[in-house]
Design an enzyme around this catalytic site. Structure first.
Site, short mmCIF file in Angstrom:
data_model
loop_
_atom_site.label_atom_id
_atom_site.label_comp_id
_atom_site.label_asym_id
_atom_site.label_seq_id
_atom_site.Cartn_x
_atom_site.Cartn_y
_atom_site.Cartn_z
CG PHE A 1 -1.64 1.34 1.41
CD1 PHE A 1 -3.00 1.40 1.11
CD2 PHE A 1 -1.02 2.51 1.85
CE1 PHE A 1 -3.71 2.61 1.23
CE2 PHE A 1 -1.72 3.72 1.97
CZ PHE A 1 -3.06 3.76 1.66
CD GLU A 2 5.09 2.71 -1.91
OE1 GLU A 2 6.16 2.80 -1.31
OE2 GLU A 2 5.02 2.66 -3.15
CB ILE A 3 -1.57 7.25 -1.05
CG1 ILE A 3 -2.65 6.17 -1.12
CG2 ILE A 3 -2.03 8.53 -1.77
CD1 ILE A 3 -3.97 6.56 -0.48
#
Ligand SMILES: Nc1nc2c(ncn2[C@@H]2O[C@H](COP(=O)(O)OP(=O)(O)OP(=O)(O)O)[C@@H](O)[C@H]2O)c(=O)[nH]1
Ligand SMILES: *[C@@H]1O[C@H](CO)[C@@H](O)[C@H](O)[C@H]1NC(C)=O
Ligand SMILES: *[C@@H]1O[C@H](CO)[C@@H](O)[C@H](O)[C@H]1NC(C)=O
Ligand SMILES: *[C@@H]1O[C@H](CO)[C@@H](O)[C@H](O)[C@H]1NC(C)=O
Ligand SMILES: [Mg+2]
Length: 389
Positions: free
Chosen positions: A288-290
């Protein structure tokens, strides 16, 4: 400019309508046109949904206020310069479909951010059709240039093979896999250079078979933009030491010769217990990365990646993109550029972050708030929390 969007409104027989319906009709047409014109200046395409809306307006001689409302819902426009990024194989199709379906249902059906899917070989027709049916947001399918993916020729394959074998004996996960190493190196140094991603600043990384537990009623990309955030995460944990034996020495070498890139108010306290002498293995779980790709494209990160690449550690060891991203974000950004998305319910086997309290109830989260990796001894939430004290 594409003349497809110039919509002849048709020939509604207004004379047949009573005056009230006439007014609604005119209002509908005016609002419809206003909507289309306001979308005109969007520089990146939502061709499909725009054409659709235009067609629907054209197809109707009369637009009721409730239909009009539904147009606004359809159109709730994405505002940030952002995209989803999904690296996957054709064989991942099942997990790709479930991941995209959840993101669409819980978030993106309201926002219509585009999807970029990347693969080291061409996606099959079957794959594309199974995925396209899930959304009317723009979707593009890219092949990764070979030089961004395969083990470079200058890597000594004999040495790399020996270390794969040694790490396999040590029981390290994915120790024997070259393709896993290609993936880690690609995510560390190349994805943001792909031509399909160059038009965008922010990205949200998605993997197959992940779970998104909660509704997301606001736009996290706009959150990043508004609050000047560069890197956002949901789960933290320590890396397997055996995969990054010489990574920290390389980091120290970089910092000693490039002290100008180290941010003043950095998050070194998240990744080191002793002021930088050793690495405590804490990292943001990068499935998960934003985040902001312009950071990975920056001079600081480019030079950092070049040094890592020159050591061959992606192949002689098994450096992961998670520690690489996390160390860079902790050193070259100020800590207020980092963001813990506590309100995003997320699971990638075998760990999950389930939001707490109001975040949980408002988000209609389909997870047990007691089941939260943050509460376990393996989480680095403690190290995160302490840097803000
Ligand atoms: N196209 C392509 N994608 C890959 C390859 N290897 C991994 N990926 C993708 O890269 C991402 C990370 O790979 P994963 O196998 O999920 O690695 P992981 O998350 O560390 O481990 P698990 O999910 O526990 O297996 C996923 O989105 C995969 O679909 C590959 O050889 N080719
Ligand atoms: C509009 O009408 C055309 C022709 O009748 C039809 O093919 C198309 O699917 C309709 N579009 C929408 C969005 O309803
Ligand atoms: C979006 O961001 C990228 C990367 O910063 C930039 O090159 C591009 O011009 C931006 N597009 C718009 C429409 O602002
Ligand atoms: C974000 O950065 C801009 C430009 O540096 C600044 O004007 C603005 O106040 C910052 N916003 C916040 C919330 O810190
Ligand atoms: Mg995975």
């Amino acid at each position: 400019m594409n003349t497809k969007f110039v919509v002849p409104i048709g020939k509604p027989s207004f004379t047949m309508m009573n005056p009230k319906r006439y007014i609604w009709g005119v209002l509908g047409v005016v609002f419809g046109l206003h909507y289309i014109l306001s979308m005109w200046h969007e520089s990146y395409g939502r061709t499909t949904s725009l054409t659709n809306i235009a067609q629907r307006i054209q197809n109707q001689t009369f637009i009721s206020s409730s239909t009009l409302e539904s147009y606004y819902q359809i159109s709730s426009p994405r505002k940030a310069n952002a995209t989803f990024v999904f690296l996957c194989r054709n064989s991942d199709i099942k997990g790709v479909v479930t991941s995209i379906q959840q993101i669409e249902d819980r978030f993106n059906k309201k926002f219509k951010y585009p999807w970029v899917l990347l693969n080291d070989e061409p996606f099959t027709e079957d794959f594309v059709s199974r995925v396209k049916v899930l959304t009317d947001a723009p979707m593009s399918f890219g092949v990764i240039p070979r030089e961004h993916w395969v083990q470079p020729d200058w890597i000594d394959e004999q040495q790399a093979a020996q270390s794969r074998m040694r790490m396999t004996w040590q029981g390290i996960i994915y120790a024997g896999s070259v393709s896993y190493r290609n993936m880690c190196r690609f995510n560390s140094g190349f994805f943001f250079k792909h031509e399909l991603l160059l038009p965008y600043k922010y990205y949200w990384r998605i993997e197959p078979d992940v779970k998104y537990f909660c509704d997301l009623d606001y736009d996290p990309f706009m959150y990043m933009q508004t609050f000047n955030k560069t890197y956002g995460f949901t789960i933290t944990m320590p890396e397997f030491a055996g995969t990054i034996t010489t990574l920290w020495d390389t980091v120290k070498e970089f910092v000693e010769s490039n002290p100008q890139y180290v941010a003043e108010d950095n998050a070194l306290g998240f990744i080191s217990e002793d002021g930088g002498n050793t690495y405590n293995l804490c990292h943001y779980w990068s499935n998960f990365e934003i985040a902001d790709m312009d950071f990975w494209r920056s001079e600081a990160y480019s030079k950092f990646f070049d040094l890592l690449e020159s050591k061959g550690g992606f192949y002689y060891e098994r450096w992961g993109d998670a520690p690489v991203h996390s160390i860079a974000a902790s050193l070259f950004l100020s800590k207020d550029q980092l963001h813990f998305f506590r309100d995003i319910g997320y699971r990638h086997e075998p760990n999950q972050h389930c939001p707490q309290g109001e975040d949980w109830s408002k988000g209609r989260c389909a997870c047990d708030p007691k089941e939260n990796f943050d509460f376990t001894g393996d989480s680095c939430t403690r190290q995160w929390d302490r840097i803000f004290l």
